[in-house]
Design an enzyme around this catalytic site. Structure first.
Site, PDB file in Angstrom:
ATOM      1  N   CYS A 119      -2.280   9.431   2.558  1.00  0.00           N
ATOM      2  CA  CYS A 119      -1.996   8.844   1.249  1.00  0.00           C
ATOM      3  C   CYS A 119      -3.092   9.201   0.262  1.00  0.00           C
ATOM      4  CB  CYS A 119      -1.861   7.325   1.363  1.00  0.00           C
ATOM      5  SG  CYS A 119      -3.305   6.537   2.089  1.00  0.00           S
ATOM      6  N   GLU A 143       0.887  -1.172   0.000  1.00  0.00           N
ATOM      7  CA  GLU A 143       0.000   0.000   0.000  1.00  0.00           C
ATOM      8  C   GLU A 143       0.921   1.216   0.000  1.00  0.00           C
ATOM      9  OE1 GLU A 143      -3.144  -0.137  -0.270  1.00  0.00           O
ATOM     10  OE2 GLU A 143      -3.918  -1.961   0.644  1.00  0.00           O
TER      11      GLU A 143
END
Ligand code: NAD
Length: 524
Positions: A276, A242
């Protein structure tokens, strides 16, 4: 002669980024300690798997109750260690984890159950197939500092409920939060060996990958993700990566300027831009460009920067000086190449060393680093476009592909544009919030990563799929075993014709020739 062998102990410090106060100093776990943790996890894991999903769900429910009870303590700890406003910690860390637990409590049993796989191969009709989901064993979780509770917790809860043991290496900047997570899990009944936290730096993380874990779930930057992928490839260690993002926001010509600008401001500045999924590039239709920028300036001026523990704070500090310098250098590069700074664009030393003013940049171009590299700071760069095709082209002109958003009053138009954007998630008329939907898979395409966390798809990452094939006629020899010859060949040709010939006559003739095969009888 005796020799003194000194092994250098690496230290890490957990610091409050708002004040610079040292919260605690830790010694990085040594190689021996990392090995020992994984060996302990392996030894304990079979009993945890044996316990069964329902009992593990009961433990998860207890964890959920305890987390709710301690919600303020956890949110305060996150606010102090990572610098974000307390209310953001409550929503994006505690609530996200409570809801992730709710999703697993409600669904894990059903999703982890064996699944019948009906099949259509006539020759093998006497076989019954099932998918069996088995835990990997020990899952390593390496996590970043920006969501120090919700990232390791959501990934670990899924791994645990599936029957795995978990060893977490949290970010060196947020060890205390990970230790608090461990404490809640242990109090709820997860055995100490089944959930372990090993504190340390990147070197400690590198050690974890080289020991006998069975899968790694890594969340962090693209450069570290690439290093990890290389190491993992050497021993075919399965990984979920990720990684970072450069999320675009497209404001179409029919968007509501007030709503879209408020979304942009929140999406760019949440967690001081250190998310993010934060808005890193904003593209606005030229007809709305001026009014949109004005609305953004007005809203940015109202934001209050300060210590996250103050309820009146909207934006906290950056995590550390390195992060601040990265933001600063990208803003300076943009300014030097002609960007207009409409708000911010400077440090705020009068509040503290790690503060950077929320910054609005106009007239940016793709030649500027701020539109290409992940910024991970409170900066909203805005650029105009002329039509939908150009907007999609801009959105896709990035090595990243984590998430994106499209803003329009026409939902069908938004959905159709969303399908053309290369990203793991595209939101229509919202930003960032998909992380709070526990059913929604989270993850990216291109450099933003491999695999998914959260929801059904994330749970599937935590299990090995085994295909279990049971023959329903165990006393019967299989037709495809030895006994080859002319007659058998003709029978098999008939079988293929019966199933796949395009003409009906050929299919019927095939069925007659194959009849013996279906009874499991070889021709004499
Ligand atoms: P980072 O890559 O510097 O560190 C992440 C973790 O990896 C830390 O625990 C670190 O100690 C460890 N690490 C560092 N070097 C290592 C190595 N060689 N081997 C093994 N482990 C190593 O990232 P960061 O600064 O902590 O976090 C910010 C980054 O994370 C940003 O790029 C952000 O976009 C990304 N991120 C992605 C997601 C997502 O879900 N896609 C979520 C949050 C953050």
């Amino acid at each position: 002669m005796a020799t003194d062998v000194q092994i250098a102990v690496r230290k890490i410090v957990s610091t409050n980024p708002a004040t610079g106060e040292t919260l605690r100093e830790f010694e990085c776990a040594s190689e021996v300690e990392v090995h020992a943790a994984v060996i302990r996890a392996h030894a304990a894991q079979p009993a945890w798997a044996e316990l069964g999903v329902r009992k593990r769900i009961a433990i998860l429910r207890d964890f959920q109750t305890r987390l709710h009870l301690h919600k303020s303590e956890v949110a305060q700890l996150v606010a102090r260690e990572a610098g974000k406003p307390y209310v953001e910690a409550l929503l994006t860390e505690v609530l996200v984890v409570l809801d992730a637990a709710r999703f697993l409590i409600d669904n894990a049993y059903r999703l982890l159950r064996d699944e019948r796989i009906p099949h259509g191969n006539l020759a093998m009709k006497a076989k019954s197939g099932r998918l069996v989901r088995e835990p990997y064993g020990v899952i390593g979780v390496i996590s970043p500092w920006n969501y120090p509770f919700s990232i390791p917790a959501t990934e670990s809860l899924a791994a645990l409920v599936a029957g795995n043991a978990v060893v977490v290496k949290p970010s060196e900047f947020t060890s205390l939060t990970a230790i608090a997570l461990a404490s809640l899990l242990h109090q709820a009944g997860v055995p100490q060996e089944i959930f372990q936290v090993i504190v340390g730096d990147g070197g400690t993380g590198a050690t974890l990958i080289n020991v006998a874990i069975d899968k790694l779930v890594f969340t962090g930057s693209v450069p570290t993700g690439k290093l990890i992928a290389q190491t993992a490839a050497a021993r075919l260690l399965p990984v979920v990566l990720e990684l970072g993002g450069k999320d675009p926001m497209l404001v179409l010509d029919d968007a509501d300027i007030e709503i879209a600008s408020r979304g942009a401001i929140w999406g760019a500045f949440i967690n001081a831009g250190q998310a993010c999924l934060s808005v890193e590039r904003c593209y606005v239709h030229r007809s709305l460009y001026g009014p949109f920028l004005q609305a953004c300036v007005r809203q940015t001026q109202q934001l209050r920067v300060g210590n996250g523990m103050d309820p009146e704070t909207d934006i906290g500090p950056l995590i550390h000086q390195r992060q601040l310098r990265q933001v600063e250098s990208q803003v300076e590069d943009a300014r030097a190449k002609g960007a207009r700074v409409l708000a911010g664009g400077k440090r705020l030393p009068e509040i503290g060393a790690n503060y950077y003013a929320p910054t609005l940049l106009a007239d940016v171009t793709h030649e500027m680093r701020i539109m290409r590299e992940e910024t991970f700071g409170p900066v909203l760069p805005v650029m105009p476009f002329d039509n939908d095709d150009e907007a999609v082209g801009f959105a896709n002109a990035s090595e990243y592909g984590l998430a994106a958003s499209v803003w329009t009053r026409d939902r069908a138009r938004g959905d159709s544009l969303a399908r053309r954007i290369q990203a793991g998630t595209v939101m229509v008329n919202d930003v960032v919030s998909c992380f709070g939907i526990s059913e929604a898979p989270h993850g990216g395409v291109k450099a933003s990563g491999i695999g998914r966390s959260h929801g059904r798809v994330g749970l599937e990452e935590m299990v090995r799929i085994k295909y279990l094939d049971s023959d329903l006629l165990p006393g019967m020899e299989k037709i495809w075993w030895y006994g080859y010859g002319n007659a058998f060949q003709r029978q098999m040709e008939g079988l293929l014709d019966w199933q796949f010939a395009s003409r009906l006559g050929q299919r019927l003739r095939g069925a007659v020739r194959a009849a013996g095969a279906l009874k499991g009888k070889k021709p004499d």
